[in-house]
Design a protein around this motif. Structure first.
Motif, mmCIF file in Angstrom:
data_model
loop_
_atom_site.group_PDB
_atom_site.id
_atom_site.type_symbol
_atom_site.label_atom_id
_atom_site.label_comp_id
_atom_site.label_asym_id
_atom_site.label_seq_id
_atom_site.Cartn_x
_atom_site.Cartn_y
_atom_site.Cartn_z
ATOM 1 N N UNK A 197 40.454 45.810 22.274
ATOM 2 C CA UNK A 197 40.748 46.298 23.616
ATOM 3 C C UNK A 197 40.047 45.463 24.679
ATOM 4 N N UNK A 198 38.816 45.055 24.406
ATOM 5 C CA UNK A 198 38.082 44.258 25.382
ATOM 6 C C UNK A 198 38.673 42.873 25.560
ATOM 7 N N UNK A 199 39.263 42.353 24.502
ATOM 8 C CA UNK A 199 39.768 40.978 24.566
ATOM 9 C C UNK A 199 41.266 40.898 24.765
ATOM 10 N N UNK A 200 41.860 42.030 25.132
ATOM 11 C CA UNK A 200 43.297 42.002 25.406
ATOM 12 C C UNK A 200 43.548 41.196 26.670
ATOM 13 N N UNK A 201 44.768 40.749 26.827
ATOM 14 C CA UNK A 201 45.130 39.977 28.008
ATOM 15 C C UNK A 201 45.135 40.876 29.231
ATOM 16 N N UNK A 202 44.942 40.274 30.371
ATOM 17 C CA UNK A 202 44.905 41.039 31.609
ATOM 18 C C UNK A 202 46.187 41.847 31.786
ATOM 19 N N UNK A 283 41.820 41.722 37.717
ATOM 20 C CA UNK A 283 42.204 42.805 36.824
ATOM 21 C C UNK A 283 43.131 43.807 37.515
ATOM 22 N N UNK A 284 43.230 43.743 38.825
ATOM 23 C CA UNK A 284 44.042 44.710 39.560
ATOM 24 C C UNK A 284 45.241 44.082 40.266
ATOM 25 N N UNK A 285 45.177 42.790 40.549
ATOM 26 C CA UNK A 285 46.244 42.147 41.318
ATOM 27 C C UNK A 285 47.527 42.028 40.498
ATOM 28 N N UNK A 286 48.654 42.143 41.190
ATOM 29 C CA UNK A 286 49.960 41.964 40.541
ATOM 30 C C UNK A 286 50.155 40.491 40.196
ATOM 31 N N UNK A 346 46.319 48.490 44.430
ATOM 32 C CA UNK A 346 45.301 47.532 44.884
ATOM 33 C C UNK A 346 45.921 46.450 45.764
ATOM 34 N N UNK A 347 47.067 45.912 45.345
ATOM 35 C CA UNK A 347 47.717 44.837 46.114
ATOM 36 C C UNK A 347 48.175 45.342 47.473
#
Length: 416
Positions: A197-202, A283-286, A346-347
């Motif tokens: 889970x920690x190393x999953x892609x963004x 981690x939040x941007x589209x 966020x965007x």
């Protein structure tokens, strides 16, 4: 693949100046060997050759060695502090889980999860940074021994072994500690699941995003064909020309979104870190897939509204014609103001904040992202004037007294 290319492809853009200058060192070494041809009968135990060029090479090599060692130690301390802070926050979350409300606890754990992901990513980048620079030092010294005939690789191997970046065991310990904390909080002490889970892609569902994009583009294409066919065989009435500026608002905004998505795609392909340049949360941007998808949705909504309006113009649909452009504008406003996180909250908030900073630019601090947005807005003066016209148009329908054939002489200079 040559190591120089591999190094360039894996550089963290914001850390670029802290990497070994591999190409420059290689160039200095080549110049040294041209001026000092290696002697086949050279005694391997003799002193290294000296010349202005070889001195420049070793001086540059030592500077990079010190720079990398210092940077790695600084970043290691920074991430060590982050892990300690996360440990404290996890303890607070565990001790206070009975005192928190369900929503408050869920939000705190969600924020902690993002902090875990960011810290883990930073540690992995730092580990890769150490590996690349260590490998670069070994390769450049191997070339030195081969081209000059003077064996110094073992000496530099010994120097490297004394530095933490060449054998980052403590970094692995930090990663293990981070995974254990994450496992305790999120995966019932399952460390393997925590690591995955920690190393999953963004963006862990790019295929689904592309599928949705394909669906909406597939819907938009026949709608575009129907619109072109209808417009070709239609006569442009005075009423149609009145609502045209209202339909133009979402169309031009949609064009801007398609172009922004194209920029994101190009930056992604050529490895430009726009998150760092524009100070976005990665981690939040589209990403470009999501922006393309959103642009295609808006395009579909607009095309459907225009086709409904043309149906009204041909007396196929009985509803009032002004309803359809109003529906598109309401859709855009509701999308902009909705509080749902899944719809790029966020965007949207980031864009709103930057718009406010652009409007208050004489009195607020302006950075590159506000300048970029301001330059974009100068290309949208027509759209901003259409917004003023749309307000006037709907007021004229509501009040029956306002005429909007001409733009307001006071509003236009303000917008421009």
């Amino acid at each position: 693949m040559k190591f120089g290319t591999q190094l360039e492809n894996n550089i963290v853009p914001e850390w670029r100046k802290f990497y070994i200058r591999y190409s420059e060192l290689k160039k200095l070494l080549k110049e040294a060997t041209i001026n000092n041809k290696p002697n086949v009968s050279r005694d391997l135990e003799q002193e290294p050759i000296t010349s202005p060029t070889i001195d420049a090479f070793f001086s540059a090599l030592q500077r990079d060695f010190n720079k990398i060692s210092r940077f790695f130690e600084e970043k290691y301390i920074e991430y060590q502090q982050r892990v300690s802070l996360l440990h404290e926050q996890c303890s607070i979350a565990e001790l206070g889980k009975n005192s928190y409300g369900i929503m408050a606890l869920k939000k705190k754990k969600a924020n902690l999860k993002k902090a875990f992901e960011q810290t883990n990513k930073g540690l992995l980048l730092l580990k890769n940074y150490a590996y690349l620079n260590q490998t670069a030092f070994m390769k450049i010294m191997k070339k030195h021994d081969k081209w000059t005939g003077v064996p110094l690789r073992q000496e530099w191997t010994r120097k490297l072994s004394e530095k933490s970046f060449s054998n980052p065991i403590e970094l692995d310990t930090l990663l293990d500690k981070l995974e254990e904390m994450y496992a305790q909080l999120y995966t019932d002490n399952n460390k393997n699941t925590a690591k995955k889970q920690l190393r999953r892609r963004q963006h862990n569902r790019p295929d689904l995003d592309m599928f949705r994009l394909g669906v909406f583009v597939g819907i938009a294409l026949p709608l575009l064909f129907c619109l072109a066919y209808s417009l070709y065989f239609s006569t442009y009435t005075y009423e149609f020309l009145l609502v045209l500026p209202i339909f133009r608002i979402p169309f031009l905004l949609d064009v801007v979104m398609w172009l922004w998505a194209l920029n994101l795609l190009i930056w992604h392909r050529v490895r430009i870190n726009h998150f760092f340049i524009f100070e976005f949360d990665q981690f939040k941007s589209a990403d470009y897939r999501q922006v393309f998808k959103l642009a295609s949705i808006i395009l579909c909504v607009q095309l459907i509204a225009i086709l409904f309006y043309l149906g009204y113009a041909h007396e196929i649909i009985k509803a009032e014609g002004w309803i359809y452009p109003l529906c598109v504008l309401i859709f855009l406003v509701l999308f902009w103001l909705n509080p749902i996180d899944q719809l790029f909250k966020y965007s949207r908030i980031t864009l709103a904040r930057n718009l406010l900073q652009v409007m208050g630019s004489p009195f607020t601090v302006v950075k590159f992202k506000q300048t970029f947005l301001g330059d974009t807005l100068t290309s949208l003066v027509r759209t901003l004037r259409d917004i003023e016209y749309s307000i006037c148009f709907f007021l004229s329908i509501a009040l029956g007294t306002v005429h909007c054939e001409k733009a307001d002489i006071y509003v236009v200079p303000l917008i421009s």
